[in-house]
Scaffold this motif. Structure first.
Motif, PDB file in Angstrom:
ATOM      1  N   SER A 214      21.046 -36.108 -56.979  1.00  0.00           N
ATOM      2  CA  SER A 214      20.767 -36.688 -55.665  1.00  0.00           C
ATOM      3  C   SER A 214      22.039 -36.753 -54.821  1.00  0.00           C
ATOM      4  CB  SER A 214      20.131 -38.066 -55.797  1.00  0.00           C
ATOM      5  OG  SER A 214      21.047 -38.989 -56.345  1.00  0.00           O
ATOM      6  N   TYR A 215      23.176 -37.042 -55.472  1.00  0.00           N
ATOM      7  CA  TYR A 215      24.441 -37.047 -54.738  1.00  0.00           C
ATOM      8  C   TYR A 215      24.789 -35.645 -54.254  1.00  0.00           C
ATOM      9  CZ  TYR A 215      25.597 -41.860 -55.946  1.00  0.00           C
ATOM     10  OH  TYR A 215      25.594 -43.218 -56.056  1.00  0.00           O
ATOM     11  N   LYS A 216      24.587 -34.646 -55.130  1.00  0.00           N
ATOM     12  CA  LYS A 216      24.873 -33.267 -54.748  1.00  0.00           C
ATOM     13  C   LYS A 216      23.979 -32.821 -53.601  1.00  0.00           C
ATOM     14  CE  LYS A 216      26.622 -31.719 -59.218  1.00  0.00           C
ATOM     15  NZ  LYS A 216      26.394 -30.844 -60.376  1.00  0.00           N
ATOM     16  N   GLU A 217      22.717 -33.236 -53.655  1.00  0.00           N
ATOM     17  CA  GLU A 217      21.778 -32.890 -52.583  1.00  0.00           C
ATOM     18  C   GLU A 217      22.195 -33.528 -51.260  1.00  0.00           C
ATOM     19  OE1 GLU A 217      17.218 -33.951 -51.501  1.00  0.00           O
ATOM     20  OE2 GLU A 217      17.631 -33.414 -53.588  1.00  0.00           O
ATOM     21  N   GLU A 218      22.595 -34.782 -51.343  1.00  0.00           N
ATOM     22  CA  GLU A 218      23.047 -35.475 -50.129  1.00  0.00           C
ATOM     23  C   GLU A 218      24.301 -34.824 -49.567  1.00  0.00           C
ATOM     24  OE1 GLU A 218      24.319 -39.938 -48.583  1.00  0.00           O
ATOM     25  OE2 GLU A 218      23.820 -39.628 -50.693  1.00  0.00           O
ATOM     26  N   ILE A 219      25.226 -34.461 -50.415  1.00  0.00           N
ATOM     27  CA  ILE A 219      26.464 -33.809 -49.980  1.00  0.00           C
ATOM     28  C   ILE A 219      26.151 -32.465 -49.339  1.00  0.00           C
ATOM     29  CG2 ILE A 219      28.583 -32.710 -50.814  1.00  0.00           C
ATOM     30  CD1 ILE A 219      28.819 -35.057 -52.814  1.00  0.00           C
ATOM     31  N   ALA A 220      25.215 -31.713 -49.926  1.00  0.00           N
ATOM     32  CA  ALA A 220      24.831 -30.422 -49.352  1.00  0.00           C
ATOM     33  C   ALA A 220      24.219 -30.608 -47.967  1.00  0.00           C
ATOM     34  CB  ALA A 220      23.850 -29.712 -50.282  1.00  0.00           C
ATOM     35  N   GLN A 221      23.375 -31.632 -47.810  1.00  0.00           N
ATOM     36  CA  GLN A 221      22.775 -31.895 -46.502  1.00  0.00           C
ATOM     37  C   GLN A 221      23.838 -32.297 -45.484  1.00  0.00           C
ATOM     38  OE1 GLN A 221      19.859 -34.904 -47.318  1.00  0.00           O
ATOM     39  NE2 GLN A 221      18.319 -33.440 -48.036  1.00  0.00           N
ATOM     40  N   LEU A 222      24.785 -33.118 -45.917  1.00  0.00           N
ATOM     41  CA  LEU A 222      25.854 -33.537 -45.005  1.00  0.00           C
ATOM     42  C   LEU A 222      26.736 -32.360 -44.600  1.00  0.00           C
ATOM     43  CD1 LEU A 222      26.869 -36.933 -46.636  1.00  0.00           C
ATOM     44  CD2 LEU A 222      25.672 -36.601 -44.470  1.00  0.00           C
ATOM     45  N   LYS A 223      27.019 -31.466 -45.540  1.00  0.00           N
ATOM     46  CA  LYS A 223      27.821 -30.277 -45.214  1.00  0.00           C
ATOM     47  C   LYS A 223      27.076 -29.378 -44.230  1.00  0.00           C
ATOM     48  CE  LYS A 223      30.733 -30.021 -49.298  1.00  0.00           C
ATOM     49  NZ  LYS A 223      31.103 -29.234 -50.491  1.00  0.00           N
ATOM     50  N   LYS A 224      25.770 -29.234 -44.441  1.00  0.00           N
ATOM     51  CA  LYS A 224      24.963 -28.422 -43.533  1.00  0.00           C
ATOM     52  C   LYS A 224      24.972 -29.033 -42.134  1.00  0.00           C
ATOM     53  CE  LYS A 224      20.307 -26.667 -42.849  1.00  0.00           C
ATOM     54  NZ  LYS A 224      18.910 -26.725 -43.294  1.00  0.00           N
ATOM     55  N   ARG A 225      24.800 -30.334 -42.063  1.00  0.00           N
ATOM     56  CA  ARG A 225      24.819 -31.027 -40.771  1.00  0.00           C
ATOM     57  C   ARG A 225      26.180 -30.883 -40.106  1.00  0.00           C
ATOM     58  NH1 ARG A 225      22.562 -32.460 -36.252  1.00  0.00           N
ATOM     59  NH2 ARG A 225      23.140 -34.511 -35.527  1.00  0.00           N
ATOM     60  N   ASN A 226      27.245 -30.957 -40.895  1.00  0.00           N
ATOM     61  CA  ASN A 226      28.600 -30.807 -40.376  1.00  0.00           C
ATOM     62  C   ASN A 226      28.789 -29.415 -39.773  1.00  0.00           C
ATOM     63  OD1 ASN A 226      31.239 -31.423 -39.794  1.00  0.00           O
ATOM     64  ND2 ASN A 226      31.977 -31.107 -41.880  1.00  0.00           N
ATOM     65  N   ARG A 227      28.306 -28.369 -40.467  1.00  0.00           N
ATOM     66  CA  ARG A 227      28.409 -27.007 -39.941  1.00  0.00           C
ATOM     67  C   ARG A 227      27.635 -26.862 -38.631  1.00  0.00           C
ATOM     68  NH1 ARG A 227      27.848 -25.698 -45.427  1.00  0.00           N
ATOM     69  NH2 ARG A 227      25.616 -25.318 -45.154  1.00  0.00           N
ATOM     70  N   GLU A 228      26.435 -27.463 -38.575  1.00  0.00           N
ATOM     71  CA  GLU A 228      25.635 -27.395 -37.347  1.00  0.00           C
ATOM     72  C   GLU A 228      26.362 -28.055 -36.180  1.00  0.00           C
ATOM     73  OE1 GLU A 228      22.017 -29.332 -38.418  1.00  0.00           O
ATOM     74  OE2 GLU A 228      21.237 -27.611 -39.524  1.00  0.00           O
TER      75      GLU A 228
END
Length: 125
Positions: free
Chosen positions: A74-88
């Motif tokens: 769940s932490y990895k998933e959250e980090i991936a979502q945050l990284k995606k949002r950061n790129r956007e």
């Protein structure tokens, strides 16, 4: 016509201030609900106990036992979502910078071509 004003102890005042911060209500409605004579009294208390930030936390303290047990996935998933949002957001910021640059170039060309001042002078009133 006389009113009987209630005197509040320091503990009662601090408890009411905690409730006020947590309630999200307006001062007037909070005072009306709790029988405080007017919102000026609440303002006075807020000024008096402003220095006691540790006594009046804005958010309730989170107890570690109340936090859910989360897995690494769940932490990895959250980090991936945050990284995606950061790129956007970085992409949107770069697009905005390019838009601003294009607008500035267009204004420069228009000023040269039409021989007029479009931008406002810094000393203008």
């Amino acid at each position: 016509m006389s009113r009987n004003y209630r005197k509040y102890s320091v503990e009662e005042r601090l408890q009411l201030l905690r409730e006020y911060h947590q309630s999200g209500k307006s001062k007037s409605s909070f005072c009306h609900d709790h029988g405080i004579s007017c919102h000026g009294v609440l303002n006075l208390w807020l000024k008096m106990y402003e220095s006691e930030k540790e006594v009046l936390p804005l958010h309730a303290e989170v107890d570690e036992s109340e936090m859910p047990n989360r897995s690494k996935d769940s932490y990895k998933e959250e980090i991936a979502q945050l990284k995606k949002r950061n790129r956007e957001l970085e992409k949107a910021l770069e697009f905005s910078r390019l838009e601003t640059l294009a607008r500035d170039m267009m204004i420069d060309k228009a000023e040269c071509y039409f021989d007029i001042q479009i931008r406002k002078k810094s000393g203008a009133k």
